[in-house]
Design an enzyme around this catalytic site. Structure first.
Site, PDB file in Angstrom:
ATOM      1  N   GLU A 498       3.196  17.248  71.185  1.00  0.00           N
ATOM      2  CA  GLU A 498       3.149  17.783  69.798  1.00  0.00           C
ATOM      3  C   GLU A 498       3.776  19.169  69.708  1.00  0.00           C
ATOM      4  O   GLU A 498       3.227  20.085  69.094  1.00  0.00           O
ATOM      5  CB  GLU A 498       1.706  17.778  69.262  1.00  0.00           C
ATOM      6  CG  GLU A 498       1.199  16.365  69.057  1.00  0.00           C
ATOM      7  CD  GLU A 498      -0.078  16.273  68.226  1.00  0.00           C
ATOM      8  OE1 GLU A 498      -0.538  17.289  67.698  1.00  0.00           O
ATOM      9  OE2 GLU A 498      -0.593  15.145  68.109  1.00  0.00           O
TER      10      GLU A 498
HETATM   11  C1  LIG Z   1       1.734  12.320  78.083  1.00  0.00           C
HETATM   12  C2  LIG Z   1       2.656  12.434  76.924  1.00  0.00           C
HETATM   13  C3  LIG Z   1       2.351  11.810  75.724  1.00  0.00           C
HETATM   14  C4  LIG Z   1       3.256  11.841  74.670  1.00  0.00           C
HETATM   15  N1  LIG Z   1       3.020  11.104  73.532  1.00  0.00           N
HETATM   16  C5  LIG Z   1       4.021  10.966  72.615  1.00  0.00           C
HETATM   17  C6  LIG Z   1       3.906  10.042  71.534  1.00  0.00           C
HETATM   18  O1  LIG Z   1       2.879   9.392  71.371  1.00  0.00           O
HETATM   19  N2  LIG Z   1       4.950   9.914  70.693  1.00  0.00           N
HETATM   20  C7  LIG Z   1       6.095  10.629  70.839  1.00  0.00           C
HETATM   21  O2  LIG Z   1       7.010  10.450  70.062  1.00  0.00           O
HETATM   22  N3  LIG Z   1       6.233  11.528  71.846  1.00  0.00           N
HETATM   23  C8  LIG Z   1       5.238  11.707  72.736  1.00  0.00           C
HETATM   24  N4  LIG Z   1       5.383  12.593  73.773  1.00  0.00           N
HETATM   25  C9  LIG Z   1       6.588  13.374  73.872  1.00  0.00           C
HETATM   26  C10 LIG Z   1       6.374  14.877  73.698  1.00  0.00           C
HETATM   27  O3  LIG Z   1       6.226  15.191  72.350  1.00  0.00           O
HETATM   28  C11 LIG Z   1       7.582  15.550  74.347  1.00  0.00           C
HETATM   29  O4  LIG Z   1       7.354  15.458  75.734  1.00  0.00           O
HETATM   30  C12 LIG Z   1       7.780  16.950  73.921  1.00  0.00           C
HETATM   31  O5  LIG Z   1       8.301  16.948  72.636  1.00  0.00           O
HETATM   32  C13 LIG Z   1       8.723  17.715  74.836  1.00  0.00           C
HETATM   33  O6  LIG Z   1       9.881  17.011  75.131  1.00  0.00           O
HETATM   34  P1  LIG Z   1      10.388  16.901  76.648  1.00  0.00           P
HETATM   35  O7  LIG Z   1       9.242  16.493  77.479  1.00  0.00           O
HETATM   36  O8  LIG Z   1      11.589  16.051  76.656  1.00  0.00           O
HETATM   37  O9  LIG Z   1      10.757  18.382  77.061  1.00  0.00           O
HETATM   38  P2  LIG Z   1      12.096  19.154  76.737  1.00  0.00           P
HETATM   39  O10 LIG Z   1      12.415  19.050  75.304  1.00  0.00           O
HETATM   40  O11 LIG Z   1      13.124  18.763  77.719  1.00  0.00           O
HETATM   41  O12 LIG Z   1      11.642  20.655  76.992  1.00  0.00           O
HETATM   42  C14 LIG Z   1      11.588  21.210  78.312  1.00  0.00           C
HETATM   43  C15 LIG Z   1      11.143  22.655  78.164  1.00  0.00           C
HETATM   44  O13 LIG Z   1      12.076  23.389  77.369  1.00  0.00           O
HETATM   45  C16 LIG Z   1      11.391  24.084  76.341  1.00  0.00           C
HETATM   46  N5  LIG Z   1      12.261  24.193  75.181  1.00  0.00           N
HETATM   47  C17 LIG Z   1      12.945  23.219  74.552  1.00  0.00           C
HETATM   48  N6  LIG Z   1      13.624  23.729  73.517  1.00  0.00           N
HETATM   49  C18 LIG Z   1      13.348  25.060  73.476  1.00  0.00           C
HETATM   50  C19 LIG Z   1      13.740  26.144  72.653  1.00  0.00           C
HETATM   51  N7  LIG Z   1      14.549  26.005  71.631  1.00  0.00           N
HETATM   52  N8  LIG Z   1      13.280  27.370  72.942  1.00  0.00           N
HETATM   53  C20 LIG Z   1      12.455  27.561  73.996  1.00  0.00           C
HETATM   54  N9  LIG Z   1      12.052  26.582  74.798  1.00  0.00           N
HETATM   55  C21 LIG Z   1      12.500  25.344  74.548  1.00  0.00           C
HETATM   56  C22 LIG Z   1      10.152  23.273  76.069  1.00  0.00           C
HETATM   57  O14 LIG Z   1       9.148  24.080  75.510  1.00  0.00           O
HETATM   58  C23 LIG Z   1       9.789  22.788  77.462  1.00  0.00           C
HETATM   59  O15 LIG Z   1       9.042  23.785  78.089  1.00  0.00           O
HETATM   60  C24 LIG Z   1       4.451  12.576  74.809  1.00  0.00           C
HETATM   61  C25 LIG Z   1       4.728  13.244  76.013  1.00  0.00           C
HETATM   62  C26 LIG Z   1       3.856  13.166  77.061  1.00  0.00           C
HETATM   63  C27 LIG Z   1       4.217  13.859  78.342  1.00  0.00           C
END
Ligand SMILES: Cc1cc2nc3c(=O)[nH]c(=O)nc-3n(C[C@H](O)[C@H](O)[C@H](O)COP(=O)(O)OP(=O)(O)OC[C@H]3O[C@@H](n4cnc5c(N)ncnc54)[C@H](O)[C@@H]3O)c2cc1C
Length: 808
Positions: A498
């Site tokens: 989220e």
């Molecule tokens: C257990 C689990 C349950 C989930 N459930 C759902 C679900 O039900 N439905 C759904 O749609 N999604 C779900 N998600 C997805 C979740 O919302 C994403 O994992 C989240 O949005 C982050 O994306 P990412 O993991 O690809 O990280 P990335 O986007 O690759 O981010 C990696 C890091 O970079 C940082 N970052 C990225 N952009 C910026 C910026 N502009 N400035 C500073 N820092 C930045 C982030 O904060 C993070 O620390 C789930 C994820 C997990 C792990």
């Protein structure tokens, strides 16, 4: 002499009017009066009168001001205004603003804060907490869920469905429970104290997902079909937004739908062929209905002239051929249902779009609107519940566990992390109560929900690390007796979902907050974007001159509050908390002033200067958290016993606000501006100190002995001493240990030795022989020994029991 008198009066008068946010016309009137008086009693040069008229008249004659000043300012503003994408605009516009906007404006109205009603549970909600929620807690065994079964038991799944756990947000007319946000929060808090998996499984369908989206945007047909089925558990929902290529940048999803004709139920209908590849989707492996976000394209113009319709949300039954679900991810040993879903060119009718075909392209707006609510409830509540339970459990353990012949909780090294857990537990509960209360007042507080999501999950993770350190090996060895380890493992999940925390802190809280909470920025942006030039000029003129007055006022407030160390500013109470309100007055003025300076100096670049905007967001956030603590203290009847917790939580937060401000000034991109700002805001240097050893000790001690303040920290959690609930068993042991300590004292007196709280069964026999205790007391010692061992022992297993068959 009269010149000196005039200058002095001018400065004091200007400052006082600015401090009180007087209007332009009041300023003009006051200075005209001052000039008249000065002219009567002394000699005022004509030059001053001319200067006054040259400045005052154009500023006060609106048409003149618009034609000759604002028109140029508008031109300049348009040339430097940063570009905003549609998704950014929709995200910024989403939701409402609430108390955080008052904090942002530099002069908080404390009465308003304390007038917000305290949320209360209805009798139905209380009965649910005392009945089905308590029963679900009895049925959940986190060790079995995470290690043996990799899932909730079938009985627990059925119990949750039968009792409407997945329907807390669904309206009663569709068979749901229609609970308040506050009640949902209390349910999740209680569940998360027992099982992270249970709380997540219940939290997700009640958060952003099909249920929420349908109620707000669904067609009547969709609502009538799906909502009763979601309410009674016939349908299990999930919502899929995240793709391998689009995580934080969710607006960039590559998943695509093409509008076309196709066969559905033996008929040719207008529909869409969708290709998607989603991951991390909670409940996807067991979902019967998949909420799906994708970009919709209409190359043949079947829906209208627009080809790229944008992000769209649809509800897809998962039993349709081509919908791939079932595989699972393995999220840090916390075995809630989570996995990928895929589909390749699968055809669905347009009626599957949430809200029907007319809502094609409105998906992003739907998601960000609903996120403003769900993000403020689920993860903050789960985090708070976990820490409330851990606060009492860590306190009890620290009193029971002895090393070097004393309870570890008496050691100063342990007092420090214990105080952090206690202070944060008080704060986090205050924040969830205030925030869910706002949601129940009809707010969709988008900035607040980002603040609480980030800060409460962050504080939860830090507290769990503290709890692990306090418990030593007891926290490390997993098994039915370990109540810390799974929370520690799962903490990064709450950090990531989220809106990952780094992104939320760096980009969202202040990015959205600065535009939404500032009283003039959004009005300026809207005016600059207005196509009717006359209207644009009128609105821009009013906003920009309001803005200038606002900035001057915040400068004067910051300067005066800095010089006076905020001593004379308003506070609603004159007790121990008075200074906290006064410090917040100062930070609030500083934040408003700094925001304008940062925007003026950096313009659109501020968006990319994440460490600057992150720190501005930190100040706003800490002020919000502090407000919640002060409100809780008052709402609960200003309990004097809670004061150590209040002092700890407020001092910690205000010190963090000060640190953010200090770091911001040190790192301000234009160095001399940073130095000048420091002179204005900190003319007497940095003043606030954080918690101290004495306060830490008070909080740590408060957690180690049963008392009313401790009860308030753990209020509403599951404390029954059932076999699956080691924290409940330990609570009983804490009481027993305290009673045993008195008996041991008696024995020590008789034996002349310093008897220890160890091998209590043997001690009981020895004391009985000596005749210095009663049989009843001996029995108490024996019982306490069983509880003590239960508390300090860890689980061990046959090697075969540890083979993870499910991961083979
Ligand atoms: C257990 C689990 C349950 C989930 N459930 C759902 C679900 O039900 N439905 C759904 O749609 N999604 C779900 N998600 C997805 C979740 O919302 C994403 O994992 C989240 O949005 C982050 O994306 P990412 O993991 O690809 O990280 P990335 O986007 O690759 O981010 C990696 C890091 O970079 C940082 N970052 C990225 N952009 C910026 C910026 N502009 N400035 C500073 N820092 C930045 C982030 O904060 C993070 O620390 C789930 C994820 C997990 C792990």
């Amino acid at each position: 002499m009269s010149t000196l008198f005039f200058v002095l009066f001018f400065i004091i008068g200007f400052g006082a009017l600015a401090y009180k946010r007087a209007s332009l016309i009041s300023f003009t009137g006051a200075f005209a009066l001052l000039l008249v008086l000065s002219s009567i009693i002394g000699d005022v040069s004509n030059l001053i009168w001319i200067l006054f008229l040259v400045i005052a008249v154009p500023l006060n004659v609106t048409t003149f001001r618009q034609q000759y000043i604002s028109v140029h300012l508008l031109e300049l503003y348009r040339s430097i205004m940063p570009e905003m994408s549609r998704t950014e605009k929709e995200a910024i516009d989403a939701g409402t603003i609430w108390w955080e906007a008052d904090l942002f404006k530099g002069a908080p109205n404390w009465q308003k804060l304390h007038d917000y009603p305290t949320p209360r549970l209805s009798s139905q909600e209380q009965a649910f907490l005392d009945g089905p929620v308590e029963q679900a807690c009895v049925m959940a065994n986190e060790h079995d869920i995470c290690h043996n079964d990799a899932d909730l038991s079938p009985q627990l799944w059925q119990f949750l469905k039968d009792n409407g756990f997945f329907a807390m947000i669904i309206k009663k007319q569709y068979g749901g429970l229609e609970f308040t946000a506050y009640a949902q929060s209390r349910v999740l808090q209680k569940l998360s104290g027992v099982s992270t998996v249970l709380a997540s499984t219940v939290g997700v369908p009640n958060s952003l997902g099909p249920g929420e989206l349908l109620q707000h945007y669904g067609t009547t047909e969709q609502k009538e079909y799906y909502l009763p089925r979601l309410a009674d558990g016939r349908e299990i929902p999930c919502f899929a937004l995240t793709s391998p290529e689009a995580g934080s940048d969710a607006g960039a999803i590559p998943d695509m739908g093409i509008v076309c004709k196709g066969q559905w139920d033996g008929e040719e209908v207008l529909g869409m062929r969708i290709t998607w590849n989603k991951r991390y989707i909670t409940l996807a492996p067991v979902a019967t209905v998949l909420g799906l976000a994708f970009k919709l394209n209409d190359p043949d113009g079947l829906l209208g002239e627009q080809e790229d319709l944008g992000i769209t949300c649809a509800l897809i039954p998962t039993d349709v051929d081509g919908v791939e679900i079932g595989r699972r991810h393995f999220p840090l040993n916390v075995m809630f249902q989570n996995g990928p879903t895929k589909g390749d060119d699968v055809f669905f009718p347009l009626s599957f779009i949430i809200g029907g075909p007319s809502m094609a392209g409105r998906g992003w707006q739907m998601l960000v609107e609903c996120l403003s609510v769900g993000r403020g409830i689920t993860l903050p509540s789960n985090s708070t519940g976990g820490i409330k339970t851990l606060a009492l459990a860590s306190g009890a353990y620290s009193r029971i566990r002895r090393q070097f012949k004393i309870p570890i909780g008496k050691m100063e090294g342990i007092e420090e992390p214990l105080a952090r857990i206690g202070g944060n537990a008080y704060l986090m509960d205050a924040v969830t109560t205030m925030t869910t209360g706002a949601i129940d007042l009809g707010e969709k507080p988008s900035v607040v929900s980002a603040i609480v999501k980030y800060h409460l999950t962050d504080r939860m993770q830090r507290c769990v690390i503290d709890a692990m350190d306090i418990h030593g090996g007891k926290g490390i060895c997993l098994g039915p007796n370990n109540y810390v380890g799974r929370g520690y493992q799962g903490a990064p999940i709450a950090i990531t979902v989220e809106g990952a925390n780094i992104l939320t802190r760096s980009l969202i809280i202040y990015g959205q907050g600065a535009i939404r909470c500032h009283p003039y920025v959004l009005a300026e942006l809207d005016a600059a974007g207005c196509e009717d030039e006359r209207q644009a000029l009128e609105e821009f003129d009013s906003a920009v001159f309001g803005h200038i007055g606002f900035a001057i006022s915040n400068f004067c407030r910051s300067l005066w509050l800095g010089i006076s160390n905020s001593r004379f500013s308003n506070a609603p109470f004159s007790d121990d908390t008075k200074r906290y309100y006064q410090h917040m007055n100062r930070f609030s003025a500083n934040l408003a002033f700094l925001s304008d300076i940062a925007m003026a100096c950096l313009g659109g670049e501020l968006k990319r200067k994440e460490r600057i905007s992150g720190r501005l967001g930190d100040i706003l956030s800490q002020l919000y958290l502090t407000s919640a603590v002060l409100k809780r203290f008052d709402d609960e009847g200003r309990q004097q016993a809670d004061l150590p917790l209040v002092h700890w939580a407020v001092r910690d937060s205000l010190f963090k606000a000060q640190t953010a401000l200090d770091e911001l000034l040190r790192n301000f991109p234009i160095k001399w501006v940073g130095k000048l700002l420091r002179l204005v805001m900190y003319p007497t240097g940095i003043t606030l100190v954080t918690t101290n050893d004495e306060l830490d000790q008070q909080v740590a001690q408060l957690l180690q002995t049963p008392n009313m303040a401790r009860d308030r920290i753990g209020a509403g959690q599951y404390w029954a001493a059932t076999p699956n609930n080691p924290v409940g068993v330990q609570e009983q042991t804490l009481t027993d240990v305290i009673a045993a300590e008195a008996i041991i004292k008696k024995i020590s007196k008789a034996t002349g030795e310093r008897e220890q709280l160890i091998f209590l069964d043997k001690l009981a026999d020895k004391a009985l022989k000596l005749g210095c205790i009663t049989e009843e007391e001996a029995e108490h010692l024996r019982k306490t020994e069983i509880g003590r061992l239960h508390s300090i022992n860890v689980d061990d297993f046959e090697p075969s029991e540890l083979i993870a068959n499910m991961a083979k």
